[in-house]
Motif scaffolding. Structure first.
Motif, PDB file in Angstrom:
ATOM      1  N   MET A 153       5.820 -24.454  -1.721  1.00  0.00           N
ATOM      2  CA  MET A 153       6.783 -23.115  -2.092  1.00  0.00           C
ATOM      3  C   MET A 153       7.626 -23.522  -2.946  1.00  0.00           C
ATOM      4  SD  MET A 153       6.284 -20.433  -0.330  1.00  0.00           S
ATOM      5  CE  MET A 153       5.569 -19.643   0.992  1.00  0.00           C
ATOM      6  N   THR A 154       8.231 -22.688  -3.825  1.00  0.00           N
ATOM      7  CA  THR A 154       9.004 -22.962  -4.901  1.00  0.00           C
ATOM      8  C   THR A 154      10.322 -23.177  -4.469  1.00  0.00           C
ATOM      9  OG1 THR A 154       9.732 -20.782  -5.296  1.00  0.00           O
ATOM     10  CG2 THR A 154       7.681 -21.786  -6.469  1.00  0.00           C
ATOM     11  N   GLY A 155      11.410 -23.476  -5.178  1.00  0.00           N
ATOM     12  CA  GLY A 155      12.889 -23.469  -4.999  1.00  0.00           C
ATOM     13  C   GLY A 155      13.616 -22.119  -4.999  1.00  0.00           C
ATOM     14  N   PHE A 156      12.921 -21.249  -5.411  1.00  0.00           N
ATOM     15  CA  PHE A 156      13.495 -19.775  -5.258  1.00  0.00           C
ATOM     16  C   PHE A 156      13.444 -19.239  -3.961  1.00  0.00           C
ATOM     17  CE2 PHE A 156      11.604 -20.189  -9.514  1.00  0.00           C
ATOM     18  CZ  PHE A 156      12.843 -19.787 -10.322  1.00  0.00           C
ATOM     19  N   GLN A 157      14.520 -18.318  -3.566  1.00  0.00           N
ATOM     20  CA  GLN A 157      14.580 -17.664  -2.372  1.00  0.00           C
ATOM     21  C   GLN A 157      13.216 -16.554  -2.636  1.00  0.00           C
ATOM     22  OE1 GLN A 157      18.629 -16.345  -1.920  1.00  0.00           O
ATOM     23  NE2 GLN A 157      19.206 -18.416  -1.160  1.00  0.00           N
ATOM     24  N   HIS A 158      12.712 -15.986  -1.373  1.00  0.00           N
ATOM     25  CA  HIS A 158      11.637 -15.313  -1.381  1.00  0.00           C
ATOM     26  C   HIS A 158      12.202 -13.888  -0.892  1.00  0.00           C
ATOM     27  CE1 HIS A 158       9.927 -19.250  -1.490  1.00  0.00           C
ATOM     28  NE2 HIS A 158       8.795 -18.646  -2.207  1.00  0.00           N
ATOM     29  N   VAL A 159      11.425 -12.815  -1.430  1.00  0.00           N
ATOM     30  CA  VAL A 159      11.606 -11.583  -0.993  1.00  0.00           C
ATOM     31  C   VAL A 159      10.224 -10.846  -0.960  1.00  0.00           C
ATOM     32  CG1 VAL A 159      12.286  -9.181  -2.085  1.00  0.00           C
ATOM     33  CG2 VAL A 159      13.539 -11.105  -2.598  1.00  0.00           C
ATOM     34  N   LEU A 160       9.903 -10.391   0.225  1.00  0.00           N
ATOM     35  CA  LEU A 160       8.983  -9.674   0.491  1.00  0.00           C
ATOM     36  C   LEU A 160       9.071  -8.123   0.244  1.00  0.00           C
ATOM     37  CD1 LEU A 160       5.916  -9.396   1.719  1.00  0.00           C
ATOM     38  CD2 LEU A 160       7.085  -8.959   4.007  1.00  0.00           C
ATOM     39  N   VAL A 161       7.965  -7.741  -0.815  1.00  0.00           N
ATOM     40  CA  VAL A 161       7.917  -6.423  -1.170  1.00  0.00           C
ATOM     41  C   VAL A 161       6.634  -5.813  -0.480  1.00  0.00           C
ATOM     42  CG1 VAL A 161       7.562  -4.832  -3.024  1.00  0.00           C
ATOM     43  CG2 VAL A 161       8.947  -6.792  -3.388  1.00  0.00           C
ATOM     44  N   VAL A 162       6.718  -4.571   0.090  1.00  0.00           N
ATOM     45  CA  VAL A 162       5.663  -3.997   1.159  1.00  0.00           C
ATOM     46  C   VAL A 162       5.535  -2.579   0.288  1.00  0.00           C
ATOM     47  CG1 VAL A 162       5.084  -2.871   3.217  1.00  0.00           C
ATOM     48  CG2 VAL A 162       6.475  -5.139   3.171  1.00  0.00           C
ATOM     49  N   ASP A 163       4.192  -2.271  -0.036  1.00  0.00           N
ATOM     50  CA  ASP A 163       3.668  -1.048  -0.710  1.00  0.00           C
ATOM     51  C   ASP A 163       2.542  -0.531  -0.004  1.00  0.00           C
ATOM     52  OD1 ASP A 163       1.534  -2.541  -1.784  1.00  0.00           O
ATOM     53  OD2 ASP A 163       2.514  -2.649  -3.738  1.00  0.00           O
ATOM     54  N   GLU A 192      -0.406  -2.466   5.584  1.00  0.00           N
ATOM     55  CA  GLU A 192      -0.858  -2.982   6.842  1.00  0.00           C
ATOM     56  C   GLU A 192      -0.910  -4.649   7.191  1.00  0.00           C
ATOM     57  OE1 GLU A 192      -2.256   0.733   5.531  1.00  0.00           O
ATOM     58  OE2 GLU A 192      -2.175  -1.130   4.327  1.00  0.00           O
ATOM     59  N   ALA A 193      -0.546  -5.213   6.095  1.00  0.00           N
ATOM     60  CA  ALA A 193      -0.427  -6.689   6.276  1.00  0.00           C
ATOM     61  C   ALA A 193       1.098  -7.246   6.286  1.00  0.00           C
ATOM     62  CB  ALA A 193      -1.024  -7.440   4.892  1.00  0.00           C
ATOM     63  N   THR A 194       1.935  -6.439   6.432  1.00  0.00           N
ATOM     64  CA  THR A 194       3.306  -6.968   6.570  1.00  0.00           C
ATOM     65  C   THR A 194       3.718  -7.750   7.717  1.00  0.00           C
ATOM     66  OG1 THR A 194       4.213  -4.402   5.879  1.00  0.00           O
ATOM     67  CG2 THR A 194       5.765  -6.014   7.024  1.00  0.00           C
ATOM     68  N   ASP A 195       3.006  -7.788   8.998  1.00  0.00           N
ATOM     69  CA  ASP A 195       3.571  -8.462  10.075  1.00  0.00           C
ATOM     70  C   ASP A 195       2.748 -10.033   9.813  1.00  0.00           C
ATOM     71  OD1 ASP A 195       5.128  -6.893  11.373  1.00  0.00           O
ATOM     72  OD2 ASP A 195       3.400  -5.913  12.359  1.00  0.00           O
ATOM     73  N   GLU A 196       1.520  -9.937   8.972  1.00  0.00           N
ATOM     74  CA  GLU A 196       0.912 -11.193   8.866  1.00  0.00           C
ATOM     75  C   GLU A 196       1.642 -11.960   7.797  1.00  0.00           C
ATOM     76  OE1 GLU A 196      -0.538  -8.188   9.220  1.00  0.00           O
ATOM     77  OE2 GLU A 196      -1.884  -8.449  10.819  1.00  0.00           O
ATOM     78  N   VAL A 197       2.111 -11.217   6.718  1.00  0.00           N
ATOM     79  CA  VAL A 197       2.850 -11.868   5.666  1.00  0.00           C
ATOM     80  C   VAL A 197       4.072 -12.538   6.265  1.00  0.00           C
ATOM     81  CG1 VAL A 197       3.787 -11.744   3.489  1.00  0.00           C
ATOM     82  CG2 VAL A 197       1.492 -10.621   3.905  1.00  0.00           C
ATOM     83  N   LEU A 198       4.959 -11.525   6.888  1.00  0.00           N
ATOM     84  CA  LEU A 198       6.172 -12.185   7.481  1.00  0.00           C
ATOM     85  C   LEU A 198       6.006 -13.434   8.318  1.00  0.00           C
ATOM     86  CD1 LEU A 198       8.235  -9.106   8.075  1.00  0.00           C
ATOM     87  CD2 LEU A 198       8.773 -10.964   6.685  1.00  0.00           C
ATOM     88  N   ALA A 199       4.982 -13.468   9.058  1.00  0.00           N
ATOM     89  CA  ALA A 199       4.765 -14.621   9.991  1.00  0.00           C
ATOM     90  C   ALA A 199       4.618 -15.964   9.013  1.00  0.00           C
ATOM     91  CB  ALA A 199       3.453 -14.441  10.924  1.00  0.00           C
ATOM     92  N   LEU A 200       3.930 -15.823   8.065  1.00  0.00           N
ATOM     93  CA  LEU A 200       3.466 -16.900   6.992  1.00  0.00           C
ATOM     94  C   LEU A 200       4.865 -17.365   5.992  1.00  0.00           C
ATOM     95  CD1 LEU A 200      -0.223 -15.980   6.083  1.00  0.00           C
ATOM     96  CD2 LEU A 200       0.870 -17.681   7.610  1.00  0.00           C
TER      97      LEU A 200
END
Length: 114
Positions: free
Chosen positions: A1-11, A38-46
């Protein structure tokens, strides 16, 4: 991963270049991952330790689709509240970055991962 903090955008999976938040978030120093509803939970888990989750409502969403997003927001707020991760619901690009800045306040926008 990068040194940036991550934001999840769900659409809803329909992405128009003019409504993409990724460029706006990058300008603020955030790395973003955009995922369909539909992939929100899977992406948050990763995704370790997101600093925020932004739910981007489709511009022309009907009531049923709005309700799905609002229900997801409620569920995520409950599950992410122990980690103080804000869940922001927005109708598009305009205002989303400002809402994110307001939610995150004075937190640093980028920091190396340890």
């Amino acid at each position: 991963m990068t040194g940036f903090q991550h934001v999840l955008v769900v659409d809803n999976g329909e992405r128009a270049p003019e409504s993409a938040l990724s460029a706006e978030l990058a300008g603020m120093g955030y790395a973003s991952v955009t995922a369909p509803f539909e992939a929100t939970d899977e992406v948050l888990a990763l995704m370790p330790n997101p600093v925020a989750v932004v739910l981007q409502l489709p511009r022309h969403a009907d009531w049923a689709e709005r309700r799905r997003f609002l229900d997801l927001a409620s569920r995520l707020r409950k599950s992410l509240s122990p980690a103080n991760v804000p869940v922001i619901v927005t109708g598009g690009l305009s205002g989303a970055a400002t809402m994110l800045q307001n939610e995150l306040g004075v937190r640093p926008v980028s920091a190396p991962e340890c």
